[in-house]
Design an enzyme around this catalytic site. Structure first.
Site, PDB file in Angstrom:
ATOM      1  N   ASP A 271      42.757  43.795 -54.230  1.00 39.75           N
ATOM      2  CA  ASP A 271      42.462  42.787 -53.232  1.00 39.75           C
ATOM      3  C   ASP A 271      42.837  41.419 -53.835  1.00 39.75           C
ATOM      4  O   ASP A 271      42.967  41.291 -55.056  1.00 39.75           O
ATOM      5  CB  ASP A 271      40.974  42.836 -52.868  1.00 39.75           C
ATOM      6  CG  ASP A 271      40.624  41.852 -51.785  1.00 39.75           C
ATOM      7  OD1 ASP A 271      41.318  41.835 -50.749  1.00 39.75           O
ATOM      8  OD2 ASP A 271      39.662  41.086 -51.967  1.00 39.75           O
TER       9      ASP A 271
ATOM     10  N   ASP B  38      41.821  37.619 -52.445  1.00 44.91           N
ATOM     11  CA  ASP B  38      40.823  36.560 -52.491  1.00 44.91           C
ATOM     12  C   ASP B  38      39.519  37.072 -53.081  1.00 44.91           C
ATOM     13  O   ASP B  38      38.948  38.057 -52.617  1.00 44.91           O
ATOM     14  CB  ASP B  38      40.578  36.003 -51.084  1.00 44.91           C
ATOM     15  CG  ASP B  38      39.842  34.679 -51.125  1.00 44.91           C
ATOM     16  OD1 ASP B  38      40.199  33.832 -51.948  1.00 44.91           O
ATOM     17  OD2 ASP B  38      38.888  34.501 -50.356  1.00 44.91           O
TER      18      ASP B  38
ATOM     19  N   ASP C   2      36.341  42.911 -54.432  1.00 41.76           N
ATOM     20  CA  ASP C   2      35.097  42.172 -54.611  1.00 41.76           C
ATOM     21  C   ASP C   2      34.150  42.349 -53.434  1.00 41.76           C
ATOM     22  O   ASP C   2      33.037  41.843 -53.459  1.00 41.76           O
ATOM     23  CB  ASP C   2      35.383  40.676 -54.796  1.00 41.76           C
ATOM     24  CG  ASP C   2      35.861  40.027 -53.493  1.00 41.76           C
ATOM     25  OD1 ASP C   2      36.821  40.551 -52.888  1.00 41.76           O
ATOM     26  OD2 ASP C   2      35.283  39.004 -53.083  1.00 41.76           O
TER      27      ASP C   2
END
Length: 330
Positions: free
Chosen positions: A20, A22, A218
């Site tokens: 991922d 961001d 995250d």
């Protein structure tokens, strides 16, 4: 999913990191500390990478250029977007030359053209399928065209349904809010390409050629849930939106196999906590749930404390008060 032990560093145990962006690789305008160096070192250990994003607004070339500006190694062919996954779904629906009403930005338009589909701007152009993705330029007229087509029975694909998108000024409405507007106007629920749904996962595997991938994210509700759905091992890094408190409360379908402070976790061996009765131990750190309270004895790294607490709380179905234990980590 349980916490796992890796016999070797993750960069050697898995052939490709599906990353991922961001909160994992960058935060806003800045690279996450240690991200660039960790990815370069992981590459020397044999780990390939694919940057996997739900954001459909930018082309892979634009994403790679942004990453390189931040010092993060990236090539356009290492970037996989929900726009590409949605375009492949559209192609499967209508075939070569199919007419696609594109509601979104350059990233989505490029992905549609790449697969030999024909973009059209209006419901009056008799599209075969509607594909909708995020762009800050999407307006009422665009949403109205989508609603007209969808209400007429045209198949509808959304790149993703993330309700928010981070910007330099804060959190703003994401593609999910735009999709919700069309859904409210049409009464139809779209097919979805992006995380945690599986089309983007399959697109990532296809484009990266991964045979033993590791999903790195995250967010519990997109990255980790998508990994569980795809039966793929996952690493959660604590550099983004997920807090330790949220991680402890994660339901079974949102629990990662590995936990690390940041992407340096790719470079280390991971050891799962061992259980002795109600206590879970990792090195000199242990945790247990006693009378509904998490009791933590931390004598090592913070991340070891997080891991043993997760093991203890998850063994109790996520039902435990960890307030005092968390306060001791602050």
């Amino acid at each position: 999913m349980p916490l796992l032990t890796s016999e070797t560093p993750l960069a050697q145990a898995y052939d490709t990191a599906l990353l991922d962006l961001d909160g994992v690789v960058y935060r806003g305008a800045d690279a996450v500390p240690h991200a660039a160096s960790a990815l370069r070192e992981a590459e020397t250990k044999g780990m390939r990478r694919a940057y996997v994003t739900n954001n459909a607004s930018r082309t892979p070339e634009a994403v790679a250029e942004h990453l390189n500006q931040l010092g993060v190694p990236a090539h356009p062919n290492e970037v996989v977007t929900s726009a590409q996954a949605a375009a492949r779904m559209a192609h499967a629906c209508v075939g070569d030359g199919g007419r696609v009403l594109v509601i979104g930005g350059e990233g989505l338009l490029t992905a549609v053209k790449e697969l030999g589909l024909k973009p059209v701007p209006s419901a009056d152009d008799v599209p075969d399928v509607v594909v909708q993705g995020y762009s800050p330029d999407v307006g009422w007229k665009d949403l109205a065209e989508a609603a007209y087509a969808v209400r007429a029975g045209v198949p509808w694909i959304a790149t993703n349904t993330d309700m928010t998108v981070p910007t330099s000024r804060g959190i703003a409405p994401g593609n999910g809010t735009l999709v919700a507007a069309v859904r409210a106007a049409s009464g139809v629920i779209p097919q979805v390409a992006g995380k945690p749904e599986l089309p983007l996962h399959r697109e990532s595997i296809l484009r990266s050629g991964a045979s033993r991938p590791l999903i790195v994210g995250d967010r519990l509700d997109t990255d980790i849930e998508g990994a569980v759905r795809g039966h793929t091992d996952s690493l959660l890094v604590l550099t983004g939106v997920t807090t330790v408190r949220e991680l402890l409360a994660a339901p079974p379908d949102r629990r990662p196999n590995y936990i690390a402070e940041d992407l340096r976790g790719l470079l280390t061996v991971h050891v799962a906590p061992t259980r002795d009765g109600v206590s879970f131990t990792l090195g000199r750190t242990s945790a247990a749930v006693v009378s509904g309270q998490v009791i933590l004895h931390a004598h090592g790294d913070r991340i070891d404390a997080v891991r043993v607490m997760c093991a203890a709380v998850w063994a109790h179905d996520g039902e435990a008060d960890a307030s005092e234990a968390l306060a001791s980590l602050a």
